[in-house]
Motif scaffolding. Structure first.
Motif, PDB file in Angstrom:
ATOM      1  N   GLN A  24       0.813  -1.212   0.000  1.00 45.71           N
ATOM      2  CA  GLN A  24       0.000   0.000   0.000  1.00 45.71           C
ATOM      3  C   GLN A  24       0.848   1.264   0.000  1.00 45.71           C
ATOM      4  O   GLN A  24       0.318   2.354  -0.211  1.00 45.71           O
ATOM      5  CB  GLN A  24      -0.917   0.012   1.219  1.00 45.71           C
ATOM      6  CG  GLN A  24      -2.006  -1.051   1.166  1.00 45.71           C
ATOM      7  CD  GLN A  24      -2.891  -1.031   2.385  1.00 45.71           C
ATOM      8  OE1 GLN A  24      -3.633  -0.081   2.609  1.00 45.71           O
ATOM      9  NE2 GLN A  24      -2.806  -2.080   3.188  1.00 45.71           N
ATOM     10  N   ARG A  25       2.138   1.105   0.220  1.00 42.28           N
ATOM     11  CA  ARG A  25       3.019   2.266   0.229  1.00 42.28           C
ATOM     12  C   ARG A  25       3.398   2.619  -1.210  1.00 42.28           C
ATOM     13  O   ARG A  25       4.404   2.192  -1.731  1.00 42.28           O
ATOM     14  CB  ARG A  25       4.281   1.978   1.048  1.00 42.28           C
ATOM     15  CG  ARG A  25       5.065   3.233   1.407  1.00 42.28           C
ATOM     16  CD  ARG A  25       6.263   2.906   2.257  1.00 42.28           C
ATOM     17  NE  ARG A  25       6.976   4.115   2.622  1.00 42.28           N
ATOM     18  CZ  ARG A  25       8.240   4.177   3.002  1.00 42.28           C
ATOM     19  NH1 ARG A  25       8.938   3.045   3.106  1.00 42.28           N
ATOM     20  NH2 ARG A  25       8.818   5.319   3.283  1.00 42.28           N
ATOM     21  N   GLY A  26       2.541   3.382  -1.853  1.00 40.27           N
ATOM     22  CA  GLY A  26       2.803   3.841  -3.208  1.00 40.27           C
ATOM     23  C   GLY A  26       1.823   3.345  -4.249  1.00 40.27           C
ATOM     24  O   GLY A  26       1.765   3.895  -5.354  1.00 40.27           O
ATOM     25  N   LEU A  27       1.042   2.295  -3.947  1.00 48.18           N
ATOM     26  CA  LEU A  27       0.106   1.747  -4.930  1.00 48.18           C
ATOM     27  C   LEU A  27      -1.338   1.963  -4.489  1.00 48.18           C
ATOM     28  O   LEU A  27      -1.682   1.765  -3.324  1.00 48.18           O
ATOM     29  CB  LEU A  27       0.343   0.246  -5.122  1.00 48.18           C
ATOM     30  CG  LEU A  27       1.672  -0.181  -5.749  1.00 48.18           C
ATOM     31  CD1 LEU A  27       1.682  -1.688  -5.949  1.00 48.18           C
ATOM     32  CD2 LEU A  27       1.942   0.539  -7.065  1.00 48.18           C
ATOM     33  N   LYS A  28      -2.168   2.322  -5.444  1.00 47.46           N
ATOM     34  CA  LYS A  28      -3.597   2.421  -5.184  1.00 47.46           C
ATOM     35  C   LYS A  28      -4.199   1.019  -5.124  1.00 47.46           C
ATOM     36  O   LYS A  28      -3.629   0.069  -5.656  1.00 47.46           O
ATOM     37  CB  LYS A  28      -4.275   3.236  -6.281  1.00 47.46           C
ATOM     38  CG  LYS A  28      -3.803   4.680  -6.369  1.00 47.46           C
ATOM     39  CD  LYS A  28      -4.485   5.395  -7.511  1.00 47.46           C
ATOM     40  CE  LYS A  28      -4.019   6.839  -7.623  1.00 47.46           C
ATOM     41  NZ  LYS A  28      -4.649   7.551  -8.767  1.00 47.46           N
TER      42      LYS A  28
END
Length: 271
Positions: A155-159
């Motif tokens: 979840q760190r950077g991706l939708k």
């Protein structure tokens, strides 16, 4: 850890890996070396270092170096770079290369998030690519090759929609799909080493890596990147990074922070 031990660590990092270890990181270094000492069967960091200095063992030396490298990374870090790649560069390069895939190098890939982000960008741009992702750390590469990430990491950077499209959830892990795996190859490489073959790339991502390079080796590292880049290729650094003062091999692209192409001097040298 004694100041003398830290001085030796500094020399080890600079001579083997080409990276500097500044004095303000002594406590951090001791913290990172604790797990290495336990894994290698030593009672303490001091005992491990004493053994290393008394009888240098290559495998232990590299384990120490790897622990001191900066592993920080996340998916689509500096998102603008990936937008520029997917929306502008990949379509142009794909057209220019014809039937040949666009070759991309993720230099200093750490645990792989950058490489998988590049693969996603290429898939979404519908451009065939071959991605080589390299790092000095074997442990980081093991995780990168697994393509498996925790919920926090993914979840760190991706939708959410991107996660679901390109990763499969298996119990508590998110694992890169076969479509991505087919485009990425991971390998160990030292950026301080000069190229020993003629393999070259259309795009090189080397972001947030050379800021910690030893000043005495930094220019050589940039020159090595220039030798790996095709004449009409592009180099991505971090948005606040630039090689000015270290290398005459690259010039900045106006209006594109962190994007560089070969300088006229480099092109004349290659002619």
């Amino acid at each position: 850890m004694t100041p003398e031990d830290f001085d030796r660590l500094q020399n080890l990092m600079a001579s083997r890996a080409g990276f500097r270890l500044t004095r303000d990181r002594m406590k951090l270094a001791e913290h990172r070396l604790g797990p290495v000492a336990r894994r290698e069967g030593f009672d303490s960091v001091d005992a491990m270092l004493a053994s290393l200095w008394a009888k240098p063992v290559a495998s232990l030396g590299w384990a120490v170096i790897e622990a001191l490298l900066n592993p920080e990374t996340w998916f689509r870090r500096d998102r603008t770079s990936f937008d520029t790649l997917a929306q502008e560069l990949l379509p142009a390069l794909g057209k220019a290369r014809g039937d040949q895939p666009v070759k991309i190098w993720s230099a200093g890939c750490s645990t792989g998030q950058e490489a998988w982000s590049l693969a996603i960008a290429a898939q979404e741009a519908h451009v065939a690519v071959e991605i080589i992702a390299t790092d000095l750390s074997q442990r980081a590469l093991e995780k990168a090759r697994s393509g498996a990430y925790t919920g926090f990491e993914i979840q760190r950077g991706l939708k959410a929609e991107t996660m679901l499209r390109w990763f499969d959830q298996v119990e508590d892990a998110w694992i890169a799909k076969a479509e991505l795996r087919a485009t990425v190859h991971f390998a160990r490489a030292n950026l301080a080493d000069a190229p020993t073959d003629d393999h070259r790339f259309d795009v090189i991502f080397c972001r947030h890596v050379l800021g910690d390079a030893d000043p005495a080796r930094r220019r050589d590292m940039f020159d090595n990147l220039e030798r790996r880049l095709v004449d009409d290729g592009c180099l991505f650094l971090g948005p606040d990074e630039q090689p000015d003062g270290d290398s005459i091999a690259f010039r900045a692209v106006a209006g594109r922070k962190g994007l560089f192409v070969k300088s006229a001097a480099a092109l004349r040298r290659a002619a």
